[in-house]
Design a protein around this motif. Sequence first.
Motif, PDB file in Angstrom:
ATOM      1  N   LEU A 177       0.859  -1.072  -0.180  1.00 25.29           N
ATOM      2  CA  LEU A 177      -0.079   0.140  -0.018  1.00 25.29           C
ATOM      3  C   LEU A 177       0.967   1.213  -0.003  1.00 25.29           C
ATOM      4  CD1 LEU A 177      -2.802   1.492   0.405  1.00 25.29           C
ATOM      5  CD2 LEU A 177      -2.310   1.149   2.875  1.00 25.29           C
ATOM      6  N   LEU A 178       1.803   1.435   0.837  1.00 23.47           N
ATOM      7  CA  LEU A 178       2.852   2.423   0.933  1.00 23.47           C
ATOM      8  C   LEU A 178       3.480   2.648  -0.260  1.00 23.47           C
ATOM      9  CD1 LEU A 178       2.318   2.179   3.832  1.00 23.47           C
ATOM     10  CD2 LEU A 178       4.525   2.338   4.441  1.00 23.47           C
TER      11      LEU A 178
ATOM     12  N   ARG B  71       2.507  10.176  -4.121  1.00 25.99           N
ATOM     13  CA  ARG B  71       1.019  10.547  -4.259  1.00 25.99           C
ATOM     14  C   ARG B  71       0.328  10.574  -3.026  1.00 25.99           C
ATOM     15  NH1 ARG B  71      -1.038   5.371  -6.899  1.00 25.99           N
ATOM     16  NH2 ARG B  71      -2.970   6.627  -7.295  1.00 25.99           N
ATOM     17  N   VAL B  72       0.989  11.327  -2.139  1.00 29.23           N
ATOM     18  CA  VAL B  72       0.445  11.773  -0.812  1.00 29.23           C
ATOM     19  C   VAL B  72      -0.406  12.994  -1.181  1.00 29.23           C
ATOM     20  CG1 VAL B  72       0.943  12.752   1.476  1.00 29.23           C
ATOM     21  CG2 VAL B  72       2.331  10.857   0.650  1.00 29.23           C
TER      22      VAL B  72
ATOM     23  N   ASP C 194       6.847   4.102   9.461  1.00 30.81           N
ATOM     24  CA  ASP C 194       8.001   4.691  10.135  1.00 30.81           C
ATOM     25  C   ASP C 194       8.713   5.365   9.253  1.00 30.81           C
ATOM     26  OD1 ASP C 194       9.387   5.155  12.596  1.00 30.81           O
ATOM     27  OD2 ASP C 194      10.908   3.505  12.124  1.00 30.81           O
ATOM     28  N   GLY C 195       8.955   6.495   9.334  1.00 27.22           N
ATOM     29  CA  GLY C 195       9.627   7.549   8.559  1.00 27.22           C
ATOM     30  C   GLY C 195       8.775   8.446   7.943  1.00 27.22           C
ATOM     31  N   THR C 196       7.749   8.597   8.405  1.00 27.08           N
ATOM     32  CA  THR C 196       6.682   9.306   7.565  1.00 27.08           C
ATOM     33  C   THR C 196       7.313  10.834   6.705  1.00 27.08           C
ATOM     34  OG1 THR C 196       4.817   8.793   8.986  1.00 27.08           O
ATOM     35  CG2 THR C 196       4.373  10.632   7.671  1.00 27.08           C
ATOM     36  N   ILE C 197       8.066  11.516   7.394  1.00 25.79           N
ATOM     37  CA  ILE C 197       8.492  12.724   7.128  1.00 25.79           C
ATOM     38  C   ILE C 197       9.479  12.147   5.593  1.00 25.79           C
ATOM     39  CG2 ILE C 197      10.273  14.501   7.314  1.00 25.79           C
ATOM     40  CD1 ILE C 197       9.451  14.604  10.345  1.00 25.79           C
ATOM     41  N   ASN C 198      10.330  11.246   5.832  1.00 25.48           N
ATOM     42  CA  ASN C 198      10.883  10.684   4.559  1.00 25.48           C
ATOM     43  C   ASN C 198       9.790  10.349   3.527  1.00 25.48           C
ATOM     44  OD1 ASN C 198      13.245  10.970   5.767  1.00 25.48           O
ATOM     45  ND2 ASN C 198      13.609   8.620   6.043  1.00 25.48           N
ATOM     46  N   TYR C 199       8.944   9.857   3.929  1.00 22.16           N
ATOM     47  CA  TYR C 199       7.696   9.284   2.859  1.00 22.16           C
ATOM     48  C   TYR C 199       7.071  10.745   2.167  1.00 22.16           C
ATOM     49  CZ  TYR C 199       3.678   6.953   1.272  1.00 22.16           C
ATOM     50  OH  TYR C 199       2.905   6.145   0.170  1.00 22.16           O
TER      51      TYR C 199
ATOM     52  N   ASN D 194       8.254  13.374   1.901  1.00 24.19           N
ATOM     53  CA  ASN D 194       9.161  14.244   0.923  1.00 24.19           C
ATOM     54  C   ASN D 194       9.715  13.357  -0.083  1.00 24.19           C
ATOM     55  OD1 ASN D 194       9.776  17.066   2.250  1.00 24.19           O
ATOM     56  ND2 ASN D 194       9.092  15.586   3.851  1.00 24.19           N
ATOM     57  N   GLY D 195       9.364  12.147  -0.401  1.00 24.40           N
ATOM     58  CA  GLY D 195       9.798  11.186  -1.474  1.00 24.40           C
ATOM     59  C   GLY D 195      11.213  10.733  -1.074  1.00 24.40           C
TER      60      GLY D 195
END
Length: 247
Positions: free
Chosen positions: A32-33, A39-40, A126-131, A133-134
Amino acid sequence: MTRRVVPGSPAGSRFAADAVFAREIAERAGRLLFERYERVEEIDYKSARDVVTEVDHLSEALIMGAIREEYPTDGILAEESGAHHGKGGGGGGGGKAAAGAGAVSAADAVSRALAAGRTWIVDPLDGTINYANGIPYFCVSVGLVVDGRPAVGAVCDPMRGETYWATADGPAMLGDRVVHASVKDRLTDCVISLSLGGRAVATRGRAVRRAVRASRNTGSAALALAYVASGRFDAFLQSGGMSAWDV
């Protein structure tokens, strides 16, 4: 549900079925991620330094739904929604951890959730900021604590198509092969995951970096710890900011 036991899995473990389930559900959430990467559509700010996306919530709902279907009496402790009782009140948990009149504190709810019975601990991203920001370094983390002791863990890195998983009484696995932590003898040879905070961070950081070969701050504690388990990092060092779902 009858599950296959993959080659090399901890088949002799008393938690073998739980481990296969944790791996499968972490990989489902990882897909899913991956599908929604870059595409957030919605980013909310939980604090000045922390964010949450709609993908966090979708991933958590997927994992919690699977746990409720397979293990309805187990408790759940999830990053975004707190602690939840199993059906019939079993499996630990203090109800959803929330502040309010007559409610226990979030910290107390977490402690109670882990103290007795079976509790699944979930970090859906885990690592939402990374996610958000691509940056392709993030994971799904699913663990099981039984009577206060870690029993099963699975960490899925969907960008690399890798899943780390283990039982307390079996080997640590990366996919279908056994992995081991580093056995380096000299600190100066070590590459470590380093995330320091506080007023003395600059001085402490310099001291640590002088002692090791190199340090990296990756933005996902769960994945960095899995790298320690497989020897990619030789050690993990972080001061503060850790929660049950980070480990």
